[in-house]
Design a protein around this motif. Sequence first.
Motif, short mmCIF file in Angstrom:
data_model
loop_
_atom_site.label_atom_id
_atom_site.label_comp_id
_atom_site.label_asym_id
_atom_site.label_seq_id
_atom_site.Cartn_x
_atom_site.Cartn_y
_atom_site.Cartn_z
N ASP A 1 0.80 -1.22 0.00
CA ASP A 1 0.00 0.00 0.00
C ASP A 1 0.83 1.27 0.00
O ASP A 1 0.31 2.37 0.20
N GLY B 1 -3.48 -7.58 -3.37
CA GLY B 1 -4.92 -7.35 -3.41
C GLY B 1 -5.51 -7.05 -4.78
O GLY B 1 -6.72 -6.82 -4.88
N ASP C 1 -8.30 -9.44 -5.49
CA ASP C 1 -9.29 -9.57 -4.42
C ASP C 1 -10.38 -8.51 -4.56
O ASP C 1 -10.11 -7.32 -4.44
N ALA D 1 -12.59 -7.60 -2.53
CA ALA D 1 -12.85 -6.87 -1.29
C ALA D 1 -11.67 -6.00 -0.85
O ALA D 1 -11.80 -5.25 0.11
N ALA D 2 -10.54 -6.09 -1.53
CA ALA D 2 -9.37 -5.30 -1.15
C ALA D 2 -9.60 -3.83 -1.48
O ALA D 2 -10.38 -3.48 -2.36
N SER D 3 -8.90 -2.99 -0.77
CA SER D 3 -9.01 -1.55 -0.98
C SER D 3 -8.73 -1.19 -2.44
O SER D 3 -7.76 -1.67 -3.02
N HIS E 1 -16.58 -3.08 8.56
CA HIS E 1 -15.85 -4.01 7.69
C HIS E 1 -14.42 -3.51 7.50
O HIS E 1 -14.18 -2.33 7.32
N SER E 2 -13.49 -4.44 7.53
CA SER E 2 -12.07 -4.05 7.44
C SER E 2 -11.74 -3.29 6.16
O SER E 2 -10.93 -2.35 6.19
N SER E 3 -12.36 -3.65 5.04
CA SER E 3 -12.04 -2.94 3.79
C SER E 3 -12.55 -1.50 3.82
O SER E 3 -11.90 -0.60 3.30
N TRP E 4 -13.73 -1.26 4.42
CA TRP E 4 -14.27 0.10 4.55
C TRP E 4 -13.37 0.93 5.46
O TRP E 4 -12.99 2.05 5.12
N LYS F 1 -10.20 0.40 6.26
CA LYS F 1 -8.88 0.59 5.64
C LYS F 1 -8.93 1.67 4.57
O LYS F 1 -8.03 2.50 4.49
N PHE F 2 -9.97 1.66 3.76
CA PHE F 2 -10.10 2.66 2.70
C PHE F 2 -10.02 4.07 3.28
O PHE F 2 -9.25 4.90 2.82
#
Length: 184
Positions: free
Chosen positions: A64, A80, A83, A85-87, A121-124, A126-127
């Motif tokens: 990242d 990612g 993926d 769901a990844a950022s 959610h982890s992706s939200w 993290k974004f």
Amino acid sequence: RVRSMTAIGSSLPMCLETEVLLDAGSLRNDSNIYQSVRLFLRSAGAAMGLEGASSCSELSHLCDHHNARLLRYTCGHTCGCTDPAASPWYKLPNQGCAPTCTARATVQRNQQPCEDVSVNHSSWQKFWLDYPSVLSGHFGSDITRASVWPGINATIQGMLRMGCASLLQSPMDFLTQATWCLGD
């Protein structure tokens, strides 16, 4: 000669990590291709300050980073790009994610129901938590020191607190004028 990441990604029509570096990759046993991709891997590591990297997992903590384009290109699965769901911050050809890798994510995403992710959610999370560093890298200066930071931070905090409902109040990115969400 200097080439853009988009041009490099278009020149090798494969997702390097999944097709070559992973044991199950269809080109894993082609020694010429394998050695060439290993050179990409070592170069990606060296570019990020880690000489002698021998696997994508060794470099995963750098995926990242704004300047990790070659790493994302070489290690698309680990970083990612495959993926859904990844950022999405760096899931672009000019940021290193090869179109063949992101196509894998698109196929998976299209097989899933279209639903808003939870605010937890982890992706939200993290974004929105990555937003300051991503935009600082994009603009080349620390946006948290800009006069507009309080407004930007209020948007981030609203998104972290309220989730997709906050998109109604802030439908566009203040700095780039990009629309956050084109879905329903």
